[in-house]
Design a protein around this motif. Structure first.
Motif, PDB file in Angstrom:
ATOM      1  N   ASP A  10       0.848  -1.187   0.000  1.00 13.51           N
ATOM      2  CA  ASP A  10       0.000   0.000   0.000  1.00 13.51           C
ATOM      3  C   ASP A  10       0.891   1.246   0.000  1.00 13.51           C
ATOM      4  O   ASP A  10       2.087   1.165   0.328  1.00 13.51           O
ATOM      5  CB  ASP A  10      -0.888  -0.030   1.247  1.00 13.51           C
ATOM      6  N   SER A 126      -2.923   0.413  -4.488  1.00 13.06           N
ATOM      7  CA  SER A 126      -3.503   1.542  -3.759  1.00 13.06           C
ATOM      8  C   SER A 126      -4.892   1.888  -4.257  1.00 13.06           C
ATOM      9  O   SER A 126      -5.191   1.796  -5.453  1.00 13.06           O
ATOM     10  CB  SER A 126      -2.589   2.766  -3.913  1.00 13.06           C
ATOM     11  N   LYS A 154      -9.775  -1.787  -3.021  1.00 16.30           N
ATOM     12  CA  LYS A 154      -9.637  -2.650  -1.851  1.00 16.30           C
ATOM     13  C   LYS A 154     -10.804  -2.374  -0.908  1.00 16.30           C
ATOM     14  O   LYS A 154     -11.204  -1.226  -0.770  1.00 16.30           O
ATOM     15  CB  LYS A 154      -8.313  -2.351  -1.129  1.00 16.30           C
ATOM     16  N   HIS A 176       0.931  -8.940   1.523  1.00 15.74           N
ATOM     17  CA  HIS A 176       0.410  -7.584   1.345  1.00 15.74           C
ATOM     18  C   HIS A 176       0.622  -6.791   2.623  1.00 15.74           C
ATOM     19  O   HIS A 176       0.345  -7.259   3.723  1.00 15.74           O
ATOM     20  CB  HIS A 176      -1.071  -7.580   0.992  1.00 15.74           C
ATOM     21  N   GLY A 178      -0.131  -3.023   4.489  1.00 18.11           N
ATOM     22  CA  GLY A 178      -0.883  -1.776   4.434  1.00 18.11           C
ATOM     23  C   GLY A 178      -1.381  -1.351   5.795  1.00 18.11           C
ATOM     24  O   GLY A 178      -1.375  -2.129   6.750  1.00 18.11           O
ATOM     25  N   ASP A 184      -6.832  -3.250   3.680  1.00 14.43           N
ATOM     26  CA  ASP A 184      -5.547  -3.905   3.437  1.00 14.43           C
ATOM     27  C   ASP A 184      -5.457  -5.284   4.074  1.00 14.43           C
ATOM     28  O   ASP A 184      -5.250  -6.274   3.387  1.00 14.43           O
ATOM     29  CB  ASP A 184      -4.407  -3.016   3.967  1.00 14.43           C
TER      30      ASP A 184
END
Length: 238
Positions: A10, A126, A154, A176, A178, A184
């Motif tokens: 992110d 993003s 997302k 991932h 974030g 996230d």
């Protein structure tokens, strides 16, 4: 972490603090509008412009995933309402995007990305409209996926699948990272990825479903992915 082969990252509030940037960009743009479009600013203050943008966001679900277009349309609404050429909305959004990219990276970001890049491919993922190439950090990323390009934002599973496809890696081998618990962390987990919560503010986790890992900055993540001894050995071999 030994099963991880690639990283999805992110941007806003993970690599920099976004709201000071947005507030500064909106204030500067309001000053510009006061000069070019005074009939608008005589009726609206900066907070009013934000409310118009929110109204567009909620009334236009067809573009809700595209923050750039939502904001441009809000400019179009204001220009039309006050008798200006609506084509000026394109100039206004370009000015906003220029200002929006005046970010200050957290100090841990570049050293950590350099370290992570020694072993993992990274893709930016993003809901916002930051461009890593425009920010001068594009060299650290194999690619980037925005919600506007994906057509969904997302935590939709599809945007995470696009990240995995870009990385050419199965979801269970992608990490991932974030800051947003739902968009996230939980979104990534539901798409089959391993999820790291970037918790720079030391907030309490308030959801039943837990992140796989929690870190306070990108340096901590880099150390987890590449332990110090491994990193030093890599440096010696290069």
């Amino acid at each position: 972490m030994k099963h991880i082969r690639a990283v999805s990252l992110d941007l806003d509030d993970t690599l920099w603090s976004i709201w000071p940037v947005i507030r500064r960009a909106e204030a500067e743009l309001y000053r510009h509008m006061s000069e070019r479009f005074p009939r608008i600013t005589r009726h609206y203050d900066a907070d009013d412009l934000r409310r118009v943008r929110e109204e567009v966001y909620h009334s236009r679900p067809d573009i809700a995933h595209d923050l750039t277009e939502s904001r441009r349309v809000s400019f179009e609404v204001l220009l039309s309402e006050h008798g200006y050429d609506t084509q000026a909305s394109h100039d206004l959004i370009e000015r906003f995007l220029d200002l929006r990219h005046e970010v200050e990276l957290y100090p841990d970001v570049v050293p950590a990305l350099e370290r992570i890049n020694t072993r993992f491919e990274v893709v930016a993922l993003s809901n916002g409209n930051a461009d890593v190439a425009r920010l001068g950090i594009g060299c650290f990323f194999k690619g980037q996926i925005s919600a506007s390009e994906a057509g969904v934002k997302k935590p939709d599973r599809e945007i995470f699948q696009l990240a995995c496809a870009t990385l050419e890696t199965e979801p269970d081998a992608v990490l991932h990272v974030g800051d947003h618990p739902l968009e996230d962390v939980i979104g990534a987990q539901q798409a089959g990825l391993t999820a790291v919560w970037m918790n720079r503010s030391g907030d309490a986790w308030s959801h039943e479903q837990q992140p796989h890992v929690q870190v306070s900055d990108l340096a901590e993540l880099a150390a987890l992915l590449i332990p110090e001894n491994d990193f030093l050995q890599q440096q010696e071999n290069t």
